[in-house]
Design a protein around this motif. Structure first.
Motif, PDB file in Angstrom:
ATOM      1  N   GLU A 266      -5.736   7.166  -0.304  1.00 26.09           N
ATOM      2  CA  GLU A 266      -6.221   6.089   0.065  1.00 26.09           C
ATOM      3  C   GLU A 266      -5.365   4.963   0.416  1.00 26.09           C
ATOM      4  O   GLU A 266      -5.463   4.244   1.519  1.00 26.09           O
ATOM      5  CB  GLU A 266      -7.276   5.512  -0.850  1.00 26.09           C
ATOM      6  N   ASN A 267      -4.455   4.806  -0.197  1.00 28.01           N
ATOM      7  CA  ASN A 267      -3.307   3.708   0.135  1.00 28.01           C
ATOM      8  C   ASN A 267      -2.236   3.884   1.340  1.00 28.01           C
ATOM      9  O   ASN A 267      -2.103   3.130   2.132  1.00 28.01           O
ATOM     10  CB  ASN A 267      -2.536   3.506  -1.111  1.00 28.01           C
TER      11      ASN A 267
ATOM     12  N   SER B  63      -6.054   8.473  -4.946  1.00 26.70           N
ATOM     13  CA  SER B  63      -5.698   7.124  -4.731  1.00 26.70           C
ATOM     14  C   SER B  63      -4.267   6.991  -3.846  1.00 26.70           C
ATOM     15  O   SER B  63      -4.134   6.030  -3.166  1.00 26.70           O
ATOM     16  CB  SER B  63      -5.165   6.569  -6.214  1.00 26.70           C
TER      17      SER B  63
ATOM     18  N   HIS C 181       0.823  -1.134   0.073  1.00 21.43           N
ATOM     19  CA  HIS C 181       0.132   0.110  -0.097  1.00 21.43           C
ATOM     20  C   HIS C 181       0.939   1.220   0.129  1.00 21.43           C
ATOM     21  O   HIS C 181       0.493   2.105  -0.669  1.00 21.43           O
ATOM     22  CB  HIS C 181      -0.902   0.030   1.203  1.00 21.43           C
TER      23      HIS C 181
ATOM     24  N   LYS D 268      -3.598   5.617   3.731  1.00 21.53           N
ATOM     25  CA  LYS D 268      -4.491   5.236   4.901  1.00 21.53           C
ATOM     26  C   LYS D 268      -4.367   3.765   5.325  1.00 21.53           C
ATOM     27  O   LYS D 268      -4.495   3.355   6.354  1.00 21.53           O
ATOM     28  CB  LYS D 268      -5.677   5.964   4.564  1.00 21.53           C
ATOM     29  N   ALA D 269      -4.546   3.160   4.174  1.00 23.89           N
ATOM     30  CA  ALA D 269      -4.376   1.550   4.254  1.00 23.89           C
ATOM     31  C   ALA D 269      -3.448   1.199   4.891  1.00 23.89           C
ATOM     32  O   ALA D 269      -3.496   0.157   5.795  1.00 23.89           O
ATOM     33  CB  ALA D 269      -4.872   0.886   2.702  1.00 23.89           C
TER      34      ALA D 269
END
Length: 544
Positions: A82-83, A79, A64, A85-86
């Motif tokens: 999001e990654n 994007s 991620h 945070k993941a």
């Protein structure tokens, strides 16, 4: 063509592992092959979804994080966020991800959130240098200069030969009013990195602000000799187009620090100094559009002809034609707009240096008087009688002066209100509202930060100017735009008790900036002005 996935080095069993995919994706990333890297990282995450989570936690977090870094290089900020945070949900110890997520927030204008993320990274690793340097930028952007200075001094103590840090400290010291220290830091930056042109020009600008005229002239001359053109690279490669800006030290220029920031186009700034003889053919080869920044018709009397000659010689589209700027003195503007329907434009008379009151001039007091070429309320007074006027004219006899009819624009509640619009091409956009109890209003000198109702009224004006200014007012503004004829300029105006538009000032010297931490509601409307400005330049550069 070989797919990134078929290029994976497979283990003996023939099935790629998550570690294999992470390694291969990083190899693509290091070679600058970002799209293949993204494909491999995504395939690794798809594989991880079919594997026992307890076995691959660390690998998934790393995938991620790596994928987020790749998306950042592609400017896919959503994007990337999001990654990051993941990755942090799985492995909150990844300090670099906290820092990079902060960068994402900072790039999208969420600077306070960015600061929180940098601080979280530093809580986990107090020495993490990228988080500290990015925190400095965020603190500076939110005008927390004292804290930024403390952090910069710590960083410079660790790496005293870092020219970028010296330059940042110079800017912070300047904002704190420590101009002597600012000059010292920029001069050290110049010594450490003579290839960085901006630092040379900062030395000249600060010495000019300190009133050190000879030193400022020498600094600008040295800057122009070493770096005739100050270039700022575009945020994309290749740039959408190339803009050449004409700038004149020591005279009024359109403020573009904010407008020229984070641009998809390249900006090259040419300083117009005494004896300036640029290579027109060379400039023409690297410019698609010319932006004339010399904006003060009073201060720019001597340099505007040079700007005009260069602009004409380049044979490129010109924004804010210098010839049109020459027609924007206060007296010329008042004359040009005198008959605009629904407007009150105060009579403005210019008195040349060394001269006194013209014979036969009818005086009506109170009367406003100001020195030509001054802005922001400097050398600008409201006079109650002829004796005061004669005294003012004598005190400033070395300069041209204006006499201006006073118009009482006080609202029914006893407060004065001054509105600013920016004309950007065909658009007329609100910028700010100043409310105060004195006729001479300057936005930064008001008490609006202490009164919620004033802020609410300004926000309402910015959000719905058509609810404050009627269609009749808007029609008048369009007439003003057409008569002034510039591509980019501003107007300060008010409304008198009868609802007529009162015109105070119209020129291209008006400040637009995004340093408004006390008034965050202004941000989207200020960004709208920059978007309009960038779009206008793009259309003119492409001949649309």
């Amino acid at each position: 063509m070989t797919s990134p996935l078929t290029a994976l080095a497979l283990p003996a069993a023939g099935t790629p592992s998550i570690a294999d995919m992470l390694r291969t994706g990083r190899e693509y990333y290091r070679r600058g092959e970002i799209k293949p890297a993204i494909a491999v990282f995504q395939a690794g995450l798809a594989l991880a979804a079919t594997t026992s989570i307890g076995v691959v936690v660390d690998g998934v977090a790393d995938l991620h994080a790596a994928l987020a870094n790749a998306f950042m290089l592609c400017d896919d900020i959503g994007s990337a966020a999001e990654n990051y945070k993941a990755a942090l949900r799985i492995a909150p110890h990844l300090v670099a991800c906290w820092c990079n997520l902060g960068i994402v927030h900072q790039r999208t204008g969420m600077i306070q959130d960015a600061i929180s993320l940098y601080l979280e990274a530093l809580r986990r690793n107090p020495g993490h240098r990228p988080s500290r340097t990015n925190l400095v930028q965020a603190l500076t952007a939110t005008r927390q200069f004292a804290i930024a200075r403390t952090l910069l001094l710590e960083l410079i103590e660790e790496t005293p030969d870092d020219a970028d840090l010296r330059s940042q400290l110079g800017k912070v010291c300047f904002e704190l009013g420590e101009t002597g220290e600012a000059v010292a830091q920029f001069e050290q930056a110049v010594a450490l990195a003579p290839g960085q042109a901006e630092n040379f020009y900062w030395v000249g600008a600060i010495r000019q602000a300190r009133g050190e005229q000879e030193e400022a002239e020498a600094a600008y001359a040295h800057a122009a000799q070493v770096h005739p053109i100050l270039r700022r690279q575009a945020t994309q490669s290749p740039p959408a187009f190339r803009a050449l800006a004409l700038f004149a030290p020591f005279v009024g220029n359109t403020p573009v620090e904010y407008l020229f920031r984070d641009c998809a186009y390249q900006t090259s700034i040419l300083s117009l100094l005494s004896g300036c003889r640029p290579d027109i053919a060379l400039l023409a080869r690297e410019a698609d559009i010319v932006v004339n920044l010399v904006s003060d018709a009073d201060q720019g009397t001597e340099v505007l002809p040079l700007a005009l000659a260069i602009a004409r010689g380049l044979g490129k589209p010109v924004v804010n034609d210098p010839e049109k700027i020459r027609s924007t003195t206060r007296d010329a503007t008042a004359l040009a707009l005198a008959d605009v329907e629904g407007c009150r434009v105060p009579r403005t008379v210019r008195i040349a240096a060394g001269e006194g009151l013209p014979d036969g001039f009818e005086l009506a007091f109170p009367l406003l008087a100001r020195q030509a070429g001054m802005h922001g309320g400097d050398v600008f007074e409201k006079l109650e009688d002829a004796a005061a006027l004669v005294s003012f004219l004598a005190a400033h006899a070395d300069h041209d002066r204006y006499m201006i009819d006073y118009i009482d624009y006080r609202s029914a509640d006893g407060f004065f209100r001054k509105y600013r619009f920016l004309f950007v091409g065909e658009e007329i956009l609100p910028y700010h509202l100043a409310i105060g109890d004195d006729w001479k209003l300057h936005r930064d000198a008001t008490e609006m930060g202490a009164h919620a109702w004033m802020q609410a009224e300004e926000e309402h004006f910015l959000r719905a100017p058509e609810q404050v200014f009627s269609p009749r007012h808007t029609a008048a503004l369009r007439v003003i735009r057409d008569r002034i004829g510039l591509d980019y300029f501003g107007i300060d105006c008010g409304l008198d008790p009868d609802g007529r538009l009162v015109v105070f000032e119209v020129n291209a010297s008006m400040l637009v900036h995004d340093q408004n931490p006390e008034f965050p509601y202004k941000d989207p409307y200020i960004r709208r002005i920059k978007v309009a400005f960038d779009g206008m330049l793009a259309r003119i550069a492409r001949g649309i």
